[in-house]
Design an enzyme around this catalytic site. Structure first.
Site, PDB file in Angstrom:
ATOM      1  N   TYR A  69       0.853  -1.205   0.000  1.00 52.78           N
ATOM      2  CA  TYR A  69       0.000   0.000   0.000  1.00 52.78           C
ATOM      3  C   TYR A  69       0.884   1.249   0.000  1.00 52.78           C
ATOM      4  O   TYR A  69       1.049   1.898   1.035  1.00 52.78           O
ATOM      5  CB  TYR A  69      -0.898   0.018   1.239  1.00 52.78           C
ATOM      6  CG  TYR A  69      -1.729  -1.225   1.467  1.00 52.78           C
ATOM      7  CD1 TYR A  69      -2.847  -1.503   0.687  1.00 52.78           C
ATOM      8  CD2 TYR A  69      -1.399  -2.114   2.491  1.00 52.78           C
ATOM      9  CE1 TYR A  69      -3.612  -2.642   0.915  1.00 52.78           C
ATOM     10  CE2 TYR A  69      -2.172  -3.256   2.728  1.00 52.78           C
ATOM     11  CZ  TYR A  69      -3.260  -3.511   1.934  1.00 52.78           C
ATOM     12  OH  TYR A  69      -4.022  -4.629   2.171  1.00 52.78           O
ATOM     13  N   TRP A  77      -8.128   5.923   7.224  1.00 51.42           N
ATOM     14  CA  TRP A  77      -8.190   5.476   8.625  1.00 51.42           C
ATOM     15  C   TRP A  77      -6.868   4.912   9.085  1.00 51.42           C
ATOM     16  O   TRP A  77      -6.554   4.928  10.268  1.00 51.42           O
ATOM     17  CB  TRP A  77      -9.419   4.618   8.921  1.00 51.42           C
ATOM     18  CG  TRP A  77      -9.487   3.174   8.495  1.00 51.42           C
ATOM     19  CD1 TRP A  77      -8.885   2.587   7.443  1.00 51.42           C
ATOM     20  CD2 TRP A  77     -10.261   2.152   9.160  1.00 51.42           C
ATOM     21  NE1 TRP A  77      -9.241   1.266   7.374  1.00 51.42           N
ATOM     22  CE2 TRP A  77     -10.084   0.969   8.420  1.00 51.42           C
ATOM     23  CE3 TRP A  77     -11.094   2.112  10.268  1.00 51.42           C
ATOM     24  CZ2 TRP A  77     -10.712  -0.232   8.774  1.00 51.42           C
ATOM     25  CZ3 TRP A  77     -11.722   0.916  10.619  1.00 51.42           C
ATOM     26  CH2 TRP A  77     -11.523  -0.236   9.880  1.00 51.42           C
ATOM     27  N   ASP A  78      -6.027   4.465   8.146  1.00 47.62           N
ATOM     28  CA  ASP A  78      -4.671   4.044   8.531  1.00 47.62           C
ATOM     29  C   ASP A  78      -3.927   5.208   9.176  1.00 47.62           C
ATOM     30  O   ASP A  78      -3.313   5.068  10.239  1.00 47.62           O
ATOM     31  CB  ASP A  78      -3.876   3.561   7.311  1.00 47.62           C
ATOM     32  CG  ASP A  78      -4.465   2.303   6.685  1.00 47.62           C
ATOM     33  OD1 ASP A  78      -5.575   2.377   6.153  1.00 47.62           O
ATOM     34  OD2 ASP A  78      -3.812   1.235   6.750  1.00 47.62           O
ATOM     35  N   GLN A 119     -13.695   6.415   3.922  1.00 48.70           N
ATOM     36  CA  GLN A 119     -13.385   5.305   4.824  1.00 48.70           C
ATOM     37  C   GLN A 119     -13.862   5.685   6.227  1.00 48.70           C
ATOM     38  O   GLN A 119     -14.181   6.845   6.454  1.00 48.70           O
ATOM     39  CB  GLN A 119     -11.857   5.083   4.826  1.00 48.70           C
ATOM     40  CG  GLN A 119     -11.475   3.660   4.514  1.00 48.70           C
ATOM     41  CD  GLN A 119      -9.989   3.393   4.551  1.00 48.70           C
ATOM     42  OE1 GLN A 119      -9.187   4.258   4.875  1.00 48.70           O
ATOM     43  NE2 GLN A 119      -9.612   2.181   4.210  1.00 48.70           N
ATOM     44  N   ASP A 139     -12.973  -4.735   3.563  1.00 51.63           N
ATOM     45  CA  ASP A 139     -13.242  -4.928   2.143  1.00 51.63           C
ATOM     46  C   ASP A 139     -14.092  -6.145   1.758  1.00 51.63           C
ATOM     47  O   ASP A 139     -15.090  -6.020   1.079  1.00 51.63           O
ATOM     48  CB  ASP A 139     -11.924  -5.011   1.363  1.00 51.63           C
ATOM     49  CG  ASP A 139     -11.038  -3.810   1.613  1.00 51.63           C
ATOM     50  OD1 ASP A 139     -11.382  -2.978   2.463  1.00 51.63           O
ATOM     51  OD2 ASP A 139      -9.989  -3.704   0.962  1.00 51.63           O
ATOM     52  N   ARG A 193      -6.065 -13.227   0.117  1.00 38.61           N
ATOM     53  CA  ARG A 193      -6.593 -11.969  -0.403  1.00 38.61           C
ATOM     54  C   ARG A 193      -8.005 -12.123  -0.953  1.00 38.61           C
ATOM     55  O   ARG A 193      -8.515 -13.239  -1.098  1.00 38.61           O
ATOM     56  CB  ARG A 193      -5.687 -11.435  -1.535  1.00 38.61           C
ATOM     57  CG  ARG A 193      -4.247 -11.311  -1.163  1.00 38.61           C
ATOM     58  CD  ARG A 193      -4.008 -10.424   0.023  1.00 38.61           C
ATOM     59  NE  ARG A 193      -4.226  -9.004  -0.233  1.00 38.61           N
ATOM     60  CZ  ARG A 193      -4.058  -8.058   0.688  1.00 38.61           C
ATOM     61  NH1 ARG A 193      -3.711  -8.354   1.909  1.00 38.61           N
ATOM     62  NH2 ARG A 193      -4.262  -6.800   0.389  1.00 38.61           N
ATOM     63  N   GLU A 222      -0.130  -7.582   8.811  1.00 37.51           N
ATOM     64  CA  GLU A 222      -1.406  -6.900   8.566  1.00 37.51           C
ATOM     65  C   GLU A 222      -2.530  -7.601   9.332  1.00 37.51           C
ATOM     66  O   GLU A 222      -3.388  -6.969   9.930  1.00 37.51           O
ATOM     67  CB  GLU A 222      -1.672  -6.931   7.056  1.00 37.51           C
ATOM     68  CG  GLU A 222      -2.815  -6.072   6.577  1.00 37.51           C
ATOM     69  CD  GLU A 222      -2.986  -6.174   5.051  1.00 37.51           C
ATOM     70  OE1 GLU A 222      -2.248  -6.956   4.407  1.00 37.51           O
ATOM     71  OE2 GLU A 222      -3.870  -5.473   4.515  1.00 37.51           O
TER      72      GLU A 222
HETATM   73  C1  GLC Z   1      -7.039  -2.821   2.978  1.00 30.93           C
HETATM   74  C2  GLC Z   1      -7.923  -2.778   4.217  1.00 30.93           C
HETATM   75  C3  GLC Z   1      -8.269  -1.339   4.561  1.00 30.93           C
HETATM   76  C4  GLC Z   1      -6.984  -0.540   4.721  1.00 30.93           C
HETATM   77  C5  GLC Z   1      -6.109  -0.658   3.478  1.00 30.93           C
HETATM   78  C6  GLC Z   1      -4.726  -0.016   3.670  1.00 30.93           C
HETATM   79  O1  GLC Z   1      -7.726  -2.382   1.860  1.00 30.93           O
HETATM   80  O2  GLC Z   1      -9.077  -3.541   4.028  1.00 30.93           O
HETATM   81  O3  GLC Z   1      -9.024  -1.284   5.748  1.00 30.93           O
HETATM   82  O4  GLC Z   1      -7.254   0.781   4.996  1.00 30.93           O
HETATM   83  O5  GLC Z   1      -5.902  -2.020   3.168  1.00 30.93           O
HETATM   84  O6  GLC Z   1      -4.093  -0.558   4.779  1.00 30.93           O
END
Ligand code: GLC
Length: 439
Positions: free
Chosen positions: A32, A38-39, A108, A169, A214, A411
């Protein structure tokens, strides 16, 4: 801090250092490589224990992605090298999107108020007031957007238009909502033909993480189709709420909103900002809105379809999140705590699984279909503390820290053997472990 905890604490700081990109932190360098809403909130809650400047900066940096209508996107793309993701969302088709940065077109869970508040608690009074003043405009505009654009029935419950908005997700409740839709021939064709190689070329996750951990290819294709609809409507909520599917009043999002509204009031008071009356009225409705999501037959909370009002009765970790909201009665909270402590459902060896282990949809390895996540544990721990379930909160905190100490900063984790899954060196796992050690 115990000596063993000191080692985890230092390891967590290292993860957050590796994932730092100057003014914000990516959730994971490999998987990512942008900024998630929200992270960043969870990350700031951890950072506040050792670097207040960076904690503030993490939240301030979210303002860059805010849309002119107040929407805060779930992803703000920063890396020009990976423009493919940004192009996929194509935020500029909306007049409201910022012109100098690419973002997604959906939001989010509204963790921002909690994060601002928690960072503020660590600041000296004058600095806190200044910080709250710096953030209040962004925060108010975001909450106003939620109510104006996503609460079409003025029910106090916010509607989500894509599974990604929940942050959970591929949770079974979303899969249930998506699988009942009818898709056009090309979506069905891709699924039947299973163009695995073709699609995986565009997916970053399955080249880095085992495919069985996944979201499945066939679900990803359907999610992609829904995203394309949102783009077709130029991310205009009114059209989307009218024409697109699924539209869900989702439990985690709204539980977080209940507490966020309380935090917003506290922040506004300290910043000397008076909240508009229409916003306060809507916020009041939200406080009592979770009652509409209670099912007296199974004695659980669920998400529901916005249009029909029908509950989506799939047991998931969401059912426990009204504990975090703080607006349910103590009696109801005690009932949820009873469900949490059930070893055959939510309390296996490494709690709390994202789907109870006795559910038909449970899968210990796959993303939001069973693994244990540190952020949802953290939310539940806050709720347990606030309702006075101190022993339960202490136990879950100890088990969560131990899970990370043994499994690494992954994670998510298997609820059976605690093995780490998904992305390694994951930021919110590190940040919230720091918070748990210190609170
Ligand atoms: C995934 C998670 C989501 C999070 C993102 C980045 O998509 O489901 O909640 O914000 O990864 O970590």
């Amino acid at each position: 801090m115990l000596k063993s905890q000191n080692k985890i604490y230092l390891g967590a700081r290292k993860v957050l250092q590796q994932n730092f990109r100057g003014s914000y932190t990516v959730p994971s360098s490999e998987l990512y490589p942008h900024q998630w809403l929200w992270d960043s909130c969870f990350i700031a809650i951890g950072l506040r224990h050792y670097d207040l400047q960076r904690a503030k900066q993490e939240l301030i940096s979210l303002k860059r992605g805010q849309w002119k209508n107040g929407m805060l996107p779930n992803i703000t793309f920063h890396s020009e090298a990976l423009n493919f993701d940004g192009d996929l969302w194509d935020s500029r088709i909306s007049n409201f999107a910022p012109s100098d940065v690419k973002t997604s077109g959906i939001t989010q869970p509204p963790m921002l108020a909690e994060a601002i508040y928690q960072v503020g608690l660590k600041l000296k009074e004058q600095q806190r007031i200044e910080f709250y003043k710096e953030m209040i405009g962004c925060l108010v505009r975001y909450h106003q957007w939620l109510y104006l654009e996503r609460d079409p029935k003025s029910s106090g419950l916010i509607s989500l238009v894509h599974p990604y908005e929940s942050g959970l997700d591929n949770s079974p409740l979303w899969l249930a909502a998506v699988h009942r839709l009818r898709f056009p021939w090309w979506v069905r064709f891709l699924k039947i033909k299973n163009f695995r190689k073709f699609f995986n070329y565009f997916r970053r996750d399955t080249t880095r993480v085992a495919e069985n951990e996944r979201i499945s290819l066939s679900d990803a294709v359907e999610y992609f189709y829904i995203l394309n609809k949102l783009k077709k409507y130029k991310y205009d909520s009114r059209t989307i709420l009218h024409k697109s599917r699924p539209i869900v009043e989702e439990l985690v999002f709204n539980s977080i909103l209940v507490r966020a509204n309380q935090r917003l009031k506290l922040i506004a008071r300290e910043a000397g900002y008076s909240l508009p009356r229409h916003l306060l009225d809507r916020m009041r409705k939200t406080e009592h809105s979770l009652d509409k999501l209670w099912d007296s037959e199974t004695r659980q909370y669920y998400s529901r379809y916005m249009r029909s009002g029908k509950l989506i009765k799939r047991p998931t970790i969401s059912s426990l999140l009204p504990l975090y909201a703080g607006s349910i009665t103590r009696k109801r909270a005690a009932e949820l705590v009873g469900q949490l402590k059930d070893h055959t459902a939510f309390y296996p060896h490494f709690p709390v699984p994202s789907v109870p282990i006795n559910s038909k949809s449970f899968n210990p390895d796959n993303f939001w279909q069973g693994p244990t996540w540190v952020n949802t544990n953290w939310l539940i721990i806050q709720g347990l503390r606030d309702y006075g379930f101190h022993k339960e909160a202490r136990d879950l905190k100890r088990q969560t820290i131990q899970l990370v100490a043994d499994g690494g900063f992954y994670e998510y984790f298997s609820p059976f053997d605690g093995s780490g899954k998904g992305a390694p060196n994951f930021s919110w796992t590190a940040a919230l472990t720091i918070d748990l050690i210190n609170t």
